[in-house]
Design a protein around this motif. Structure first.
Motif, short mmCIF file in Angstrom:
data_model
loop_
_atom_site.label_atom_id
_atom_site.label_comp_id
_atom_site.label_asym_id
_atom_site.label_seq_id
_atom_site.Cartn_x
_atom_site.Cartn_y
_atom_site.Cartn_z
N GLY A 184 0.82 -1.20 0.00
CA GLY A 184 0.00 0.00 0.00
C GLY A 184 0.86 1.26 0.00
O GLY A 184 2.09 1.20 0.13
N PHE A 210 -3.81 13.84 5.54
CA PHE A 210 -4.23 12.44 5.70
C PHE A 210 -3.69 11.86 7.01
O PHE A 210 -2.49 11.95 7.26
N ASP A 288 2.58 12.40 -2.28
CA ASP A 288 1.59 11.32 -2.24
C ASP A 288 0.62 11.54 -3.40
O ASP A 288 -0.11 12.53 -3.43
N ILE A 290 -1.74 9.28 -4.53
CA ILE A 290 -2.65 8.13 -4.52
C ILE A 290 -3.97 8.37 -5.27
O ILE A 290 -4.55 7.45 -5.80
N SER A 318 -0.47 4.11 -4.80
CA SER A 318 -0.93 2.71 -4.69
C SER A 318 -2.18 2.51 -5.54
O SER A 318 -2.70 3.46 -6.13
N LYS A 321 -6.94 3.36 -4.12
CA LYS A 321 -8.06 4.24 -4.42
C LYS A 321 -8.56 4.07 -5.84
O LYS A 321 -9.72 4.34 -6.14
N TYR A 325 -8.56 -1.26 -1.95
CA TYR A 325 -7.48 -1.22 -0.97
C TYR A 325 -7.13 -2.55 -0.33
O TYR A 325 -6.08 -2.70 0.27
N ARG A 328 -3.64 -4.23 -1.17
CA ARG A 328 -2.44 -3.79 -0.45
C ARG A 328 -1.24 -3.69 -1.39
O ARG A 328 -0.16 -4.22 -1.12
C1 LIG Z 1 -3.70 10.42 0.87
C2 LIG Z 1 -3.54 8.97 1.22
N1 LIG Z 1 -2.32 8.43 1.23
C3 LIG Z 1 -2.11 7.16 1.57
C4 LIG Z 1 -3.16 6.33 1.91
C5 LIG Z 1 -2.89 4.91 2.31
O1 LIG Z 1 -3.11 4.10 1.21
P1 LIG Z 1 -2.96 2.52 1.21
O2 LIG Z 1 -4.28 1.94 1.55
O3 LIG Z 1 -2.54 2.22 -0.22
O4 LIG Z 1 -1.89 2.16 2.15
C6 LIG Z 1 -4.47 6.83 1.91
C7 LIG Z 1 -5.61 6.00 2.30
O5 LIG Z 1 -6.66 6.45 2.71
C8 LIG Z 1 -4.66 8.20 1.54
O6 LIG Z 1 -5.88 8.74 1.52
#
Ligand SMILES: Cc1ncc(COP(=O)(O)O)c(C=O)c1O
Length: 480
Positions: A184, A210, A288, A290, A318, A321, A325, A328
């Protein structure tokens, strides 16, 4: 037949591009009726099915909506709602608090019949995910030699090649060997932080931020310096520069695209300026990304990493989203820090299970990822406007709402009298939960804010739940 197929493709694509441009340029304003299928077909001298195909794709892009017995209309709200205020976090480095509230949110995702309005879970019931499920089953049938062994610490080469290919859309030229697969995005963030900081160091972050990354800051014995953040343009570079002059900051951590939770997408000029600031102070940036691929319009914004020629940006992301999730599966492209991050990854989890990696790589290679993303972006954009309309209609006067250009999360700022931790407690009896604002702050700020999820188009049950949350919020104001 093939020729005919090509001709049809070309015509509908041409029409699609023309219609998209006209909508984006405001020639067909939001809410207006688009030409009927029949009239467009005869005006252009193309078949009915060509026009239908163009309109369906227009719908997938989130630019048009079909109204039964009426035709196609330009989709979307005509006005941005009243946005949240620019955040004003504490002006000093802090130890991160509120783990208990985070734990409560994560736990609330379980129980049957629970209406978890505040999670960051994507919609996982789309038929476009079926080929992924099939790929997972197929991958599990491979020889035990391949799938019961450790994988390379960097992760599957096949998957890294696909990630490098997808990264081109964000302007990034990555070699597969510059990518490390992680458990993740969370592990990508933690390994990155561990590679560039020592306990006691200060990390500058956008705010609200976050909770997974701020809790990582806490767990590693670091301090967070939260920087004021604008709901449309992101972290304040002016405030960041002042902080850099005042404090021995060791790293900058941001989520510049479809930010969780505030929803902003930093304009390109500000991304470049942030990178220049990092160069000036010789600091690494943890970016980040994601939610980056869920930016509704095409092309998606370029990552800060794409402007970085020195390898100072550690790009984390990752499939949590964009796909689901539970996979992983994340990755990090750590630039200069690759060897250090690789060591952190090794001591953290050694490597990732091969089955998911093989399945996701195959899914992307077959075009499944792009198809799925195209559909989800259209769904989320449509749901965003519905959700914003509902919050505007139900919630107390003075409520402010973010207007994200991608993803599926909404930041709601309620009148100051509403304590969303209290509100969440009251919602328990109705089996509803929201994500209270305090978990997105190192110091328990944003008590009057909450995060909502609109991954699914609001149905009757969700509308009722929202109405209940809004009524409880109003009660808290009346009591205050
Ligand atoms: C901005 C952000 N970064 C990282 C993550 C963590 O992601 P993962 O589930 O891939 O570990 C999230 C999950 O909510 C997120 O919103």
């Amino acid at each position: 037949m093939v020729l005919y197929g090509c001709l049809v493709m070309k015509l509908y694509e041409q029409l699609l591009e023309e219609l998209s441009q006209r909508i984006e340029q405001g020639y067909y304003p939001v809410g207006s009726k688009l030409p009927s299928i029949r009239s467009l077909s005869s005006e252009r001298g193309v078949s009915i099915s060509t026009v239908q195909e163009a309109y369906q794709r227009l719908e997938e892009r989130g630019l048009a909506e079909v109204r039964p017995k009426s035709g196609y209309y330009v989709q979307g709200r005509s006005a941005v709602p009243a946005l949240p205020e620019v955040s004003r976090p504490a002006q000093r480095p802090l130890e991160v608090s509120h783990w208990e509230q985070v734990y409560h949110l994560l736990n609330s995702e379980k129980g049957q019949g629970h209406m978890a309005l505040g999670t960051a879970m994507p919609a996982i019931d789309s038929p476009t995910l079926k080929p992924l499920m099939k790929a997972l089953v197929e991958a599990a049938k491979f020889s035990s030699d391949q799938f019961l062994n450790y994988c390379d610490i960097r992760g599957s080469e096949k998957l890294r090649k696909q990630i490098a290919r997808l990264a081109v859309d964000s302007g990034c030229q990555l070699h597969p060997d510059e990518i490390i697969i992680t458990t993740g995005c969370q592990e990508a963030l933690v390994c990155s932080l561990r590679a560039i900081t020592q306990p006691g160091d200060i990390v500058a972050t956008d705010s609200p931020s976050f909770y997974g990354s701020t809790q990582a800051i806490k767990a590693l014995g670091l301090k967070a310096l939260e920087i004021p953040t604008h709901p449309e343009t992101g972290i304040s570079l002016e405030a960041l520069e002042l902080a850099l002059d005042q404090w021995p900051i060791k790293a900058i951590q941001v989520t510049p695209t479809c930010n969780n939770p505030l929803g902003y997408t930093m304009p390109e000029e500000r991304r470049k300026a942030l990178l220049r600031l990092a160069q000036q102070y010789d600091l690494p940036i943890i970016e980040d990304d994601i939610y980056g691929d869920l930016y509704y319009k095409s092309p998606r914004p370029r990552t800060i990493k794409s402007f970085d020629e020195e390898g100072r940006v550690l790009l984390c992301s990752s499939f949590s989203k964009t796909l689901a999730y539970g996979l992983r599966l994340g990755w990090v492209a750590p630039g200069q820090c690759t060897e250090r991050v690789l060591h952190k990854k090794f001591v953290s989890t050694v490597s990732n299970p091969p089955v998911q990696q093989e399945a996701v790589a195959e899914f992307i290679a077959q075009g499944g990822y792009e198809r799925h993303i195209r559909k989800m972006k259209a769904q989320y954009q449509l749901a965003r406007d519905m959700m914003v309309d509902l919050v505007e209609a139900f919630f107390p006067e003075g409520t402010r709402i973010s207007y994200p250009a991608g993803g599926y999360l909404l930041w709601v700022e309620l009148p100051i009298e509403v304590d969303t931790v209290k509100l969440n407690k009251r919602l328990e009896s109705k089996n509803i939960s929201i994500a209270p604002g305090v978990i997105f702050s190192a110091s328990g700020k944003y008590r009057n804010c909450m995060r909502l999820n609109f991954a699914k188009k609001p149905d009757e049950k969700m509308k009722q739940a929202l109405q209940y949350v809004a009524d409880e919020a109003q009660r808290l104001i009346d009591e205050a």
